[in-house]
Design a protein around this motif. Sequence first.
Motif, PDB file in Angstrom:
ATOM      1  N   ILE A  37      25.771  41.991  29.481  1.00  0.00           N
ATOM      2  CA  ILE A  37      26.688  42.729  28.852  1.00  0.00           C
ATOM      3  C   ILE A  37      28.032  42.215  28.690  1.00  0.00           C
ATOM      4  O   ILE A  37      28.352  41.609  29.547  1.00  0.00           O
ATOM      5  CB  ILE A  37      26.655  44.581  29.913  1.00  0.00           C
ATOM      6  N   ALA A  38      28.895  41.640  27.514  1.00  0.00           N
ATOM      7  CA  ALA A  38      29.609  40.898  27.611  1.00  0.00           C
ATOM      8  C   ALA A  38      30.710  41.740  27.012  1.00  0.00           C
ATOM      9  O   ALA A  38      30.935  42.310  26.068  1.00  0.00           O
ATOM     10  CB  ALA A  38      29.418  39.560  27.205  1.00  0.00           C
ATOM     11  N   PHE A  39      32.095  41.496  27.422  1.00  0.00           N
ATOM     12  CA  PHE A  39      33.593  41.639  26.593  1.00  0.00           C
ATOM     13  C   PHE A  39      33.123  40.631  24.906  1.00  0.00           C
ATOM     14  O   PHE A  39      33.291  39.686  25.665  1.00  0.00           O
ATOM     15  CB  PHE A  39      34.704  41.764  27.743  1.00  0.00           C
ATOM     16  N   ASP A  40      34.169  41.101  24.435  1.00  0.00           N
ATOM     17  CA  ASP A  40      33.839  40.475  23.138  1.00  0.00           C
ATOM     18  C   ASP A  40      35.686  40.638  22.669  1.00  0.00           C
ATOM     19  O   ASP A  40      36.312  40.756  23.267  1.00  0.00           O
ATOM     20  CB  ASP A  40      33.440  41.574  22.251  1.00  0.00           C
ATOM     21  N   ALA A  41      35.826  38.934  23.154  1.00  0.00           N
ATOM     22  CA  ALA A  41      36.863  38.316  22.951  1.00  0.00           C
ATOM     23  C   ALA A  41      36.904  38.155  21.226  1.00  0.00           C
ATOM     24  O   ALA A  41      38.564  37.558  20.479  1.00  0.00           O
ATOM     25  CB  ALA A  41      37.510  37.182  23.364  1.00  0.00           C
ATOM     26  N   VAL A  42      35.870  37.764  20.050  1.00  0.00           N
ATOM     27  CA  VAL A  42      36.576  37.310  18.705  1.00  0.00           C
ATOM     28  C   VAL A  42      35.928  38.078  17.735  1.00  0.00           C
ATOM     29  O   VAL A  42      35.383  37.822  16.927  1.00  0.00           O
ATOM     30  CB  VAL A  42      35.215  35.762  18.654  1.00  0.00           C
ATOM     31  N   ASP A  43      35.418  39.486  18.479  1.00  0.00           N
ATOM     32  CA  ASP A  43      35.200  40.657  16.994  1.00  0.00           C
ATOM     33  C   ASP A  43      33.714  40.453  16.294  1.00  0.00           C
ATOM     34  O   ASP A  43      33.137  40.537  15.484  1.00  0.00           O
ATOM     35  CB  ASP A  43      36.559  40.294  16.206  1.00  0.00           C
ATOM     36  N   ALA A  44      33.077  40.259  17.081  1.00  0.00           N
ATOM     37  CA  ALA A  44      31.677  39.726  16.595  1.00  0.00           C
ATOM     38  C   ALA A  44      30.818  40.528  16.945  1.00  0.00           C
ATOM     39  O   ALA A  44      30.492  41.497  17.051  1.00  0.00           O
ATOM     40  CB  ALA A  44      30.418  38.536  18.267  1.00  0.00           C
ATOM     41  N   GLY A  45      29.947  40.747  15.705  1.00  0.00           N
ATOM     42  CA  GLY A  45      28.954  41.743  15.245  1.00  0.00           C
ATOM     43  C   GLY A  45      27.406  41.071  15.657  1.00  0.00           C
ATOM     44  O   GLY A  45      27.275  40.909  15.835  1.00  0.00           O
ATOM     45  N   VAL A  46      26.387  42.766  15.620  1.00  0.00           N
ATOM     46  CA  VAL A  46      25.318  42.876  15.517  1.00  0.00           C
ATOM     47  C   VAL A  46      24.358  41.362  15.052  1.00  0.00           C
ATOM     48  O   VAL A  46      25.044  41.620  13.350  1.00  0.00           O
ATOM     49  CB  VAL A  46      24.787  43.800  15.423  1.00  0.00           C
ATOM     50  N   GLY A  47      23.783  40.080  15.296  1.00  0.00           N
ATOM     51  CA  GLY A  47      22.911  39.344  14.750  1.00  0.00           C
ATOM     52  C   GLY A  47      23.656  38.610  14.946  1.00  0.00           C
ATOM     53  O   GLY A  47      23.449  36.979  14.158  1.00  0.00           O
ATOM     54  N   ASP A  48      25.083  38.645  15.065  1.00  0.00           N
ATOM     55  CA  ASP A  48      25.576  36.935  14.918  1.00  0.00           C
ATOM     56  C   ASP A  48      25.293  36.502  16.413  1.00  0.00           C
ATOM     57  O   ASP A  48      24.487  36.469  17.511  1.00  0.00           O
ATOM     58  CB  ASP A  48      26.821  37.175  15.931  1.00  0.00           C
ATOM     59  N   ARG A  49      24.924  35.239  16.333  1.00  0.00           N
ATOM     60  CA  ARG A  49      24.811  33.822  17.764  1.00  0.00           C
ATOM     61  C   ARG A  49      25.925  33.564  17.882  1.00  0.00           C
ATOM     62  O   ARG A  49      27.127  32.954  17.261  1.00  0.00           O
ATOM     63  CB  ARG A  49      24.133  32.884  16.687  1.00  0.00           C
ATOM     64  N   VAL A  50      26.181  33.641  19.745  1.00  0.00           N
ATOM     65  CA  VAL A  50      27.619  33.251  19.495  1.00  0.00           C
ATOM     66  C   VAL A  50      27.537  32.308  21.082  1.00  0.00           C
ATOM     67  O   VAL A  50      26.425  32.372  21.648  1.00  0.00           O
ATOM     68  CB  VAL A  50      28.366  35.004  19.348  1.00  0.00           C
ATOM     69  N   LEU A  51      28.644  32.088  21.269  1.00  0.00           N
ATOM     70  CA  LEU A  51      28.984  31.509  22.578  1.00  0.00           C
ATOM     71  C   LEU A  51      29.453  32.007  23.421  1.00  0.00           C
ATOM     72  O   LEU A  51      30.327  33.197  23.479  1.00  0.00           O
ATOM     73  CB  LEU A  51      29.874  30.033  23.106  1.00  0.00           C
ATOM     74  N   LEU A  52      28.767  32.653  24.926  1.00  0.00           N
ATOM     75  CA  LEU A  52      29.326  33.407  26.169  1.00  0.00           C
ATOM     76  C   LEU A  52      29.380  32.708  27.552  1.00  0.00           C
ATOM     77  O   LEU A  52      29.144  31.775  27.776  1.00  0.00           O
ATOM     78  CB  LEU A  52      27.282  34.016  26.035  1.00  0.00           C
ATOM     79  N   VAL A  53      30.259  32.895  28.016  1.00  0.00           N
ATOM     80  CA  VAL A  53      30.844  31.911  29.185  1.00  0.00           C
ATOM     81  C   VAL A  53      30.558  33.044  30.199  1.00  0.00           C
ATOM     82  O   VAL A  53      30.652  34.223  30.202  1.00  0.00           O
ATOM     83  CB  VAL A  53      32.665  31.913  29.281  1.00  0.00           C
ATOM     84  N   THR A  54      30.331  33.139  31.013  1.00  0.00           N
ATOM     85  CA  THR A  54      30.124  33.237  32.337  1.00  0.00           C
ATOM     86  C   THR A  54      29.879  32.369  33.619  1.00  0.00           C
ATOM     87  O   THR A  54      29.423  33.055  34.878  1.00  0.00           O
ATOM     88  CB  THR A  54      28.005  32.932  32.463  1.00  0.00           C
ATOM     89  N   GLU A  55      31.854  32.276  33.451  1.00  0.00           N
ATOM     90  CA  GLU A  55      32.232  32.379  35.084  1.00  0.00           C
ATOM     91  C   GLU A  55      33.558  33.493  34.816  1.00  0.00           C
ATOM     92  O   GLU A  55      34.311  33.248  33.895  1.00  0.00           O
ATOM     93  CB  GLU A  55      32.835  31.417  34.831  1.00  0.00           C
TER      94      GLU A  55
END
Length: 95
Positions: A37-55
């Motif tokens: 589970i992550a906060f969304d800073a870019v208004d991504a949607g279901v099915g999008d491939r995205v970059l996730l920061v984990t720091e």
Amino acid sequence: MTLVLVSGDEFADHARYQHLTASLLDLDGTDRGDAVIAFDAVDAGVGDRVLLVTEGFSAMTSVGRPESPIDMAVVGVIDVLDLDPLLGAALPHLK
């Protein structure tokens, strides 16, 4: 940063800040295991491939909450993923 596939929308409990469930991916697009589970800073949607920061600090500041205990945030949507042939095969299914 980590490559993930968004698999769920925001949670009603935190409607003020959008949260996403996302599946971690290997570079070839295969699932790496459990969803996160992550906060969304870019208004991504279901099915999008995205970059996730984990720091923590990167995650907190990307969503404008530098004093919050946030560990993960989506910070970019991937339009095309093209790997250097010396590092491995190109991934046309991610384009």
